[in-house]
Design a protein around this motif. Structure first.
Motif: not given
Length: 261
Positions: A217-234
């Motif tokens: 919310i503070a960063a005005d970011r759509f995707l919320v990834l509590p597990h950051p590694e999911v971005a790499d999997y995606y």
């Protein structure tokens, strides 16, 4: 961007436990007035009492249930500033799951979001401000071994959140999609040995999901990834699809060894 929720009207569905309860507590701690919705009225009442909020018992999946929740919330809050479409179910099973199971999970995991947005959008667009938060799951970005219906509906929930943002961002609508992997809730416990094999090692607590949401919310970011590694999997799923599918199939074979199925 630093968002202030002091005095804001917030609704959390599935707020009687798990991620929903933690989101309700966090918004209340940030100064919001919170309506806790849940099918389990007693659980909703306990959380609402703890945070000084209001409990609304009912089914957030049916058209009538969503309408009733939003009507009750407006009576209590006046304006709904933030709606957390958090309620969800995750029955196990593949293509052989009964029609009624598919219909129910579609109602809970997807249509509940559509039905809520249908009622929320007119006043939000009129005043040029609104905030829709969808609890999706990493299954919406990847897949969910063991539950075809969960994977399909979480893809649908993500697609709807994306559509809302793409369509109404310029008119003041903020949309966030929370996409964690395993979270230590009853839902993970109910997946049994297979779920523990797939998600146990990296499972986090609901409070960490709330932390990730408020950072987004503070960063005005759509995707919320509590597990950051999911971005790499995606990214791998999109750019190395066959290799990614091969890796998922390897995991499936491990699951079958553990469960004996």
């Amino acid at each position: 961007m630093t968002a202030s929720f002091t005095g804001s009207g917030v609704v959390v569905t599935g707020g009687g436990g798990g991620i929903g309860a933690v989101l309700a507590r966090r918004f209340a701690a940030e100064g919001a007035r919170v309506v806790v919705g849940d099918l389990n009225g007693e659980a909703a009442a306990e959380v609402a009492k703890e945070i000084g909020g209001t409990a609304v018992a009912g089914d957030a999946a049916s058209e009538a249930g969503v309408a009733s929740l939003i009507e009750a919330a407006r009576e209590t809050l006046g304006e709904i500033d933030v709606f957390c479409a958090n309620a969800g179910i995750a029955p196990m099973g593949g293509v052989d799951a009964p029609e009624e199971d598919w219909a129910r999970i579609w109602d809970v995991n997807v249509m509940a979001h559509v039905r809520a947005a249908r009622l929320l959008l007119p006043p939000w667009l009129e005043r040029g401000r609104g905030h829709f938060i969808s609890t999706v799951s990493a299954a919406g970005l990847l897949t969910s071994l063991g539950s075809a219906s969960y994977s399909v509906t979480k893809h649908g929930a993500l697609a709807f959140a994306e559509w809302l943002s793409a369509t109404y961002r310029h008119r003041g609508l903020t949309v966030q999609a929370i996409c964690p992997q395993g979270v230590r809730t009853a839902m993970l416990e109910n997946t049994g040995p297979a779920g523990e094999l797939l998600m146990g090692a990296s499972a986090i607590h609901p409070e960490q999901v709330a932390d990730a949401l408020f950072e987004a919310i503070a960063a005005d970011r759509f995707l919320v990834l509590p597990h950051p590694e999911v971005a790499d999997y995606y990214a791998a799923r999109a750019t190395q699809t066959d290799r990614w599918l091969g890796g998922m199939n390897k995991l499936q074979r491990k699951v079958e060894q553990v469960t004996g199925e």
